[in-house]
Design a protein around this motif. Structure first.
Motif, PDB file in Angstrom:
ATOM      1  N   HIS A  40       0.849  -1.195   0.000  1.00 16.89           N
ATOM      2  CA  HIS A  40       0.000   0.000   0.000  1.00 16.89           C
ATOM      3  C   HIS A  40       0.887   1.249   0.000  1.00 16.89           C
ATOM      4  N   PRO A  41       0.674   2.172  -0.921  1.00 14.16           N
ATOM      5  CA  PRO A  41       1.546   3.350  -1.046  1.00 14.16           C
ATOM      6  C   PRO A  41       1.618   4.219   0.209  1.00 14.16           C
ATOM      7  N   GLU A  42       0.523   4.312   0.934  1.00 16.49           N
ATOM      8  CA  GLU A  42       0.549   5.144   2.141  1.00 16.49           C
ATOM      9  C   GLU A  42       1.319   4.453   3.274  1.00 16.49           C
ATOM     10  N   LEU A  43       1.132   3.161   3.431  1.00 18.22           N
ATOM     11  CA  LEU A  43       1.853   2.433   4.472  1.00 18.22           C
ATOM     12  C   LEU A  43       3.353   2.432   4.216  1.00 18.22           C
ATOM     13  N   LYS A  44       3.741   2.460   2.960  1.00 23.50           N
ATOM     14  CA  LYS A  44       5.165   2.465   2.630  1.00 23.50           C
ATOM     15  C   LYS A  44       5.872   3.696   3.205  1.00 23.50           C
ATOM     16  N   LYS A  45       5.108   4.754   3.440  1.00 26.66           N
ATOM     17  CA  LYS A  45       5.689   5.963   4.013  1.00 26.66           C
ATOM     18  C   LYS A  45       6.103   5.761   5.473  1.00 26.66           C
ATOM     19  N   LEU A  46       5.631   4.673   6.077  1.00 20.95           N
ATOM     20  CA  LEU A  46       5.986   4.350   7.463  1.00 20.95           C
ATOM     21  C   LEU A  46       7.151   3.365   7.555  1.00 20.95           C
ATOM     22  N   ASN A  47       7.575   2.818   6.437  1.00 21.59           N
ATOM     23  CA  ASN A  47       8.566   1.744   6.447  1.00 21.59           C
ATOM     24  C   ASN A  47       9.855   2.092   7.198  1.00 21.59           C
ATOM     25  N   SER A 143      11.724  12.736  20.112  1.00 21.15           N
ATOM     26  CA  SER A 143      12.199  12.953  18.738  1.00 21.15           C
ATOM     27  C   SER A 143      11.539  11.993  17.755  1.00 21.15           C
ATOM     28  N   TYR A 144      11.498  10.709  18.119  1.00 19.20           N
ATOM     29  CA  TYR A 144      10.894   9.707  17.242  1.00 19.20           C
ATOM     30  C   TYR A 144       9.410   9.988  17.056  1.00 19.20           C
ATOM     31  N   LEU A 148       7.291  10.588  13.675  1.00 24.18           N
ATOM     32  CA  LEU A 148       6.153   9.733  13.338  1.00 24.18           C
ATOM     33  C   LEU A 148       4.897  10.570  13.140  1.00 24.18           C
ATOM     34  N   THR A 149       4.667  11.516  14.021  1.00 27.43           N
ATOM     35  CA  THR A 149       3.502  12.390  13.906  1.00 27.43           C
ATOM     36  C   THR A 149       3.557  13.221  12.633  1.00 27.43           C
ATOM     37  N   HIS A 150       4.746  13.664  12.274  1.00 32.50           N
ATOM     38  CA  HIS A 150       4.903  14.446  11.041  1.00 32.50           C
ATOM     39  C   HIS A 150       4.518  13.618   9.815  1.00 32.50           C
ATOM     40  N   VAL A 151       4.989  12.374   9.785  1.00 27.63           N
ATOM     41  CA  VAL A 151       4.656  11.504   8.645  1.00 27.63           C
ATOM     42  C   VAL A 151       3.149  11.284   8.576  1.00 27.63           C
TER      43      VAL A 151
END
Length: 199
Positions: A40-47, A143-144, A148-151
């Motif tokens: 999924h293209p959106e989930l890939k942004k979390l990889n 920081s993490y 994560l929130t930004h993504v």
């Protein structure tokens, strides 16, 4: 009060602490693998962020330390229900996994060092589950979570309907976690520890 009581009792017995970790281990392993294996293209942004904090192997080291014999590790119905729910969520809409990434990692990052210190001061032993990589993302606890929130807020794109579903799923994360925590009472380690505590 129930969660606090569970935590208090869990930290009185190394094997019970190991059993509690063993209940959560397959949950982390499952949602992490589902995210990283998804196309999924959106989930890939979390990889990148999931790969950086992936807890499955670290948590497994702790479980092996506290419960070296696999026969000591008990599954519960709540655990099986949780895994089934994750699998069904992916079939329904993979972006629902975003709720698990955020809430499960936020809990670890925000309270991990406190829990690790409590573990070392009570049951002793390893705390790999709460040891984070020596990278800029973990220079400070928040920081993490900021990254994560930004993504989630700035890079990922959700439809209006998906946003509503994610809010519902966020509530479900807490429901499933509470059921899983409560299910530790079904294990032999709990019965042994609680009997010892009241005698």
């Amino acid at each position: 009060k129930g969660v606090n009581f569970h935590l208090t009792l869990v930290l009185t017995c190394p094997k019970l602490y190991g059993q509690a970790l063993a209940l959560f281990l397959p949950i982390y392993t499952k949602f992490e693998s589902l995210v990283l294996e998804s196309n999924h293209p959106e989930l890939k942004k979390l990889n990148n962020l999931v790969s950086l904090l992936r807890r499955g192997k670290a948590m497994a080291k702790d479980v092996d330390h506290f419960l070296p014999e696999s026969s000591e590790r008990m599954e519960t119905q709540a655990q099986r229900d949780y895994i089934a729910h994750l699998e069904n969520s992916v079939k329904k809409n993979p972006v629902l996994l975003t709720a698990y990434v955020y809430h499960m990692y936020a809990a670890l990052v925000a309270g991990g060092q406190i829990i690790a210190r409590m573990v070392r001061n009570t049951v002793g032993g390893t705390t790999f589950a709460f040891q984070f990589p020596a990278t800029d993302e973990f220079k400070y606890p928040k920081s993490y979570l900021r990254k994560l929130t930004h993504v989630l807020n700035e890079e990922m794109n959700f439809s209006g309907e998906e946003e509503k579903e994610l809010l519902k799923e966020s509530t479900q994360v807490f429901v499933l976690n509470n059921a899983l925590v409560d299910s530790v009472k079904e294990t032999k380690a709990w019965r042994h520890a609680s009997t010892r505590m009241w005698n």
